[in-house]
Design a protein around this motif. Structure first.
Motif, PDB file in Angstrom:
ATOM      1  N   LEU A 189     -12.613  21.502 -31.698  1.00 32.41           N
ATOM      2  CA  LEU A 189     -11.627  21.435 -30.624  1.00 32.41           C
ATOM      3  C   LEU A 189     -11.651  22.746 -29.845  1.00 32.41           C
ATOM      4  N   GLN A 190     -11.887  22.639 -28.541  1.00 34.98           N
ATOM      5  CA  GLN A 190     -12.004  23.830 -27.717  1.00 34.98           C
ATOM      6  C   GLN A 190     -10.676  24.558 -27.608  1.00 34.98           C
ATOM      7  N   GLU A 191     -10.738  25.865 -27.505  1.00 37.08           N
ATOM      8  CA  GLU A 191      -9.514  26.679 -27.459  1.00 37.08           C
ATOM      9  C   GLU A 191      -8.629  26.292 -26.282  1.00 37.08           C
ATOM     10  N   GLY A 192      -9.254  26.063 -25.113  1.00 41.87           N
ATOM     11  CA  GLY A 192      -8.475  25.675 -23.941  1.00 41.87           C
ATOM     12  C   GLY A 192      -7.772  24.350 -24.135  1.00 41.87           C
ATOM     13  N   GLU A 193      -8.459  23.416 -24.801  1.00 36.71           N
ATOM     14  CA  GLU A 193      -7.867  22.114 -25.085  1.00 36.71           C
ATOM     15  C   GLU A 193      -6.674  22.260 -26.036  1.00 36.71           C
ATOM     16  N   LYS A 194      -6.846  23.066 -27.062  1.00 32.39           N
ATOM     17  CA  LYS A 194      -5.777  23.277 -28.039  1.00 32.39           C
ATOM     18  C   LYS A 194      -4.585  23.970 -27.386  1.00 32.39           C
ATOM     19  N   ASN A 195      -4.841  24.964 -26.547  1.00 35.93           N
ATOM     20  CA  ASN A 195      -3.757  25.663 -25.863  1.00 35.93           C
ATOM     21  C   ASN A 195      -2.962  24.705 -24.986  1.00 35.93           C
ATOM     22  N   TRP A 196      -3.659  23.814 -24.285  1.00 40.60           N
ATOM     23  CA  TRP A 196      -2.968  22.846 -23.424  1.00 40.60           C
ATOM     24  C   TRP A 196      -2.108  21.909 -24.255  1.00 40.60           C
ATOM     25  N   LEU A 197      -2.642  21.430 -25.355  1.00 37.17           N
ATOM     26  CA  LEU A 197      -1.914  20.498 -26.212  1.00 37.17           C
ATOM     27  C   LEU A 197      -0.676  21.141 -26.823  1.00 37.17           C
ATOM     28  N   LEU A 198      -0.755  22.439 -27.113  1.00 36.94           N
ATOM     29  CA  LEU A 198       0.363  23.118 -27.759  1.00 36.94           C
ATOM     30  C   LEU A 198       1.344  23.729 -26.773  1.00 36.94           C
ATOM     31  N   SER A 199       1.117  23.491 -25.482  1.00 34.56           N
ATOM     32  CA  SER A 199       1.990  24.111 -24.477  1.00 34.56           C
ATOM     33  C   SER A 199       3.260  23.314 -24.224  1.00 34.56           C
ATOM     34  N   SER A 200       3.422  22.168 -24.862  1.00 33.62           N
ATOM     35  CA  SER A 200       4.652  21.383 -24.728  1.00 33.62           C
ATOM     36  C   SER A 200       5.255  21.127 -26.106  1.00 33.62           C
ATOM     37  N   THR A 201       6.574  21.276 -26.209  1.00 31.74           N
ATOM     38  CA  THR A 201       7.253  21.003 -27.475  1.00 31.74           C
ATOM     39  C   THR A 201       7.269  19.516 -27.784  1.00 31.74           C
ATOM     40  N   ARG A 202       6.933  18.666 -26.830  1.00 28.35           N
ATOM     41  CA  ARG A 202       6.903  17.219 -27.062  1.00 28.35           C
ATOM     42  C   ARG A 202       5.561  16.733 -27.591  1.00 28.35           C
ATOM     43  N   ILE A 203       4.628  17.650 -27.783  1.00 25.57           N
ATOM     44  CA  ILE A 203       3.351  17.295 -28.400  1.00 25.57           C
ATOM     45  C   ILE A 203       3.254  17.973 -29.757  1.00 25.57           C
ATOM     46  N   LYS A 204       3.043  17.179 -30.804  1.00 25.88           N
ATOM     47  CA  LYS A 204       2.768  17.723 -32.126  1.00 25.88           C
ATOM     48  C   LYS A 204       1.311  17.413 -32.450  1.00 25.88           C
ATOM     49  N   LEU A 205       0.561  18.451 -32.767  1.00 30.52           N
ATOM     50  CA  LEU A 205      -0.882  18.339 -32.995  1.00 30.52           C
ATOM     51  C   LEU A 205      -1.187  18.542 -34.479  1.00 30.52           C
ATOM     52  N   PHE A 206      -2.008  17.639 -35.038  1.00 28.42           N
ATOM     53  CA  PHE A 206      -2.330  17.697 -36.458  1.00 28.42           C
ATOM     54  C   PHE A 206      -3.845  17.652 -36.661  1.00 28.42           C
ATOM     55  N   PHE A 207      -4.314  18.427 -37.643  1.00 34.23           N
ATOM     56  CA  PHE A 207      -5.721  18.353 -38.049  1.00 34.23           C
ATOM     57  C   PHE A 207      -5.792  17.623 -39.377  1.00 34.23           C
ATOM     58  N   CYS A 208      -6.616  16.574 -39.438  1.00 31.67           N
ATOM     59  CA  CYS A 208      -6.774  15.775 -40.652  1.00 31.67           C
ATOM     60  C   CYS A 208      -8.241  15.793 -41.061  1.00 31.67           C
ATOM     61  N   ASP A 209      -8.540  16.475 -42.148  1.00 34.41           N
ATOM     62  CA  ASP A 209      -9.923  16.602 -42.603  1.00 34.41           C
ATOM     63  C   ASP A 209     -10.504  15.231 -42.966  1.00 34.41           C
ATOM     64  N   ASP A 210     -11.782  15.033 -42.694  1.00 34.08           N
ATOM     65  CA  ASP A 210     -12.502  13.786 -42.988  1.00 34.08           C
ATOM     66  C   ASP A 210     -12.002  12.596 -42.169  1.00 34.08           C
ATOM     67  N   LEU A 211     -11.300  12.842 -41.101  1.00 32.27           N
ATOM     68  CA  LEU A 211     -10.815  11.750 -40.247  1.00 32.27           C
ATOM     69  C   LEU A 211     -11.984  11.067 -39.547  1.00 32.27           C
ATOM     70  N   HIS A 212     -12.001   9.752 -39.601  1.00 37.11           N
ATOM     71  CA  HIS A 212     -12.999   8.977 -38.858  1.00 37.11           C
ATOM     72  C   HIS A 212     -12.336   7.858 -38.056  1.00 37.11           C
ATOM     73  N   ALA A 213     -11.091   7.552 -38.342  1.00 38.35           N
ATOM     74  CA  ALA A 213     -10.374   6.467 -37.666  1.00 38.35           C
ATOM     75  C   ALA A 213     -10.050   6.838 -36.219  1.00 38.35           C
ATOM     76  N   LYS A 214     -10.006   5.813 -35.359  1.00 38.27           N
ATOM     77  CA  LYS A 214      -9.563   5.974 -33.977  1.00 38.27           C
ATOM     78  C   LYS A 214      -8.486   4.927 -33.721  1.00 38.27           C
ATOM     79  N   CYS A 215      -7.304   5.386 -33.399  1.00 40.68           N
ATOM     80  CA  CYS A 215      -6.172   4.477 -33.195  1.00 40.68           C
ATOM     81  C   CYS A 215      -5.230   5.080 -32.164  1.00 40.68           C
TER      82      CYS A 215
END
Length: 253
Positions: free
Chosen positions: A61-87
């Motif tokens: 995940l690019q730093e700029g992308e992560k910074n944008w995602l974390l710039s709002s309190t209405r977005i909660k971002l999670f990292f899940c190891d071994d994730l392959h699902a798309k939903c």
């Protein structure tokens, strides 16, 4: 009834899923790089009060992308190891897909998805929600802890304003109302360190000085021990901090 979607249909329905969401959206994709159109839909949804839970599984995940995602309190971002699902889901629909929420995949790959409706495919929709919730619980929430320096130049604009980010005129009114002239608002404290209130609040949450209860930020014992105060106003509540607070020392402890 469940519907099969090809690549273009998946993109179309995904955009509608975000644009028509009323309360919340969950986006689960191992690879994550949002295109400009999706970002604009997310910003518009946030302005309507929609909250987002976003789960990814690749460290690229690019730093700029992560910074944008974390710039709002209405977005909660999670990292899940071994994730392959798309939903991708909101309160009415769920898309189970082969497509990553990644700009290249959305344009170049041949993808296939299944669209589920809460109304017509209740059991399958509910099961997809439960599995999405499980992946969120498994994930590690991501925070952006900024390095605050006296000479840092802040150019980042948060997605949405919060009750801490008021106009200069409102800041002045809050300062006049302060019962203790040695205390300053979050905005003024952030300005002192050449950053913005949103970015500072993220750091304060991650360091345990602020907790979030039912969507509302509250001071912790840790912050009250250093002299922070919570005050109520007609526009909502806000925090006051000791004017001589040293953030470098405070956030490193």
């Amino acid at each position: 009834m469940a519907k099969l979607l090809n690549t273009s249909a998946t993109n179309f329905v995904l955009e509608n899923l975000i644009s028509k969401a009323r309360k919340h959206v969950v986006l689960i994709s191992p690879y994550l790089k949002l295109n400009k159109r999706i970002k604009k839909l997310v910003e518009d949804a946030i302005l309507r009060g929609v909250s987002f839970h976003i789960v990814y599984g690749k460290q690229e995940l690019q730093e700029g992308e992560k910074n944008w995602l974390l710039s709002s309190t209405r977005i909660k971002l999670f990292f899940c190891d071994d994730l392959h699902a798309k939903c991708y889901l909101n309160e009415a629909y769920s898309i189970i897909s082969s497509m990553n929420l990644y700009e290249f995949s959305q344009v170049n790959n041949y993808e296939m998805s299944i669209l589920l409706s809460k109304k017509d495919d209740t059991d399958a929709y509910v099961d997809s929600v439960k599995e999405a919730e499980r992946l969120i619980r498994m994930g590690q929430e991501q925070y952006q802890i900024p390095v605050l320096t006296e000479t840092e130049t802040e150019t980042k604009t948060p997605l949405t304003p919060t009750y801490q980010q008021t106009t200069a005129q409102e800041q002045s009114r809050q300062t006049l109302k302060q019962p203790d002239s040695t205390k300053i608002s979050t905005n003024l404290l952030a300005s002192k360190y050449k950053t913005n209130a949103q970015r500072l609040l993220v750091s304060l949450r991650a360091s345990g000085f602020i907790s979030t209860e039912n969507g509302r930020d509250e001071l912790t014992e840790k912050s009250m021990d250093i002299g922070a105060e919570l005050h109520e106003s007609s526009a909502g509540h806000y925090f006051l901090w000791p004017a001589d607070l040293n953030l470098h020392t405070m956030l490193s402890n």
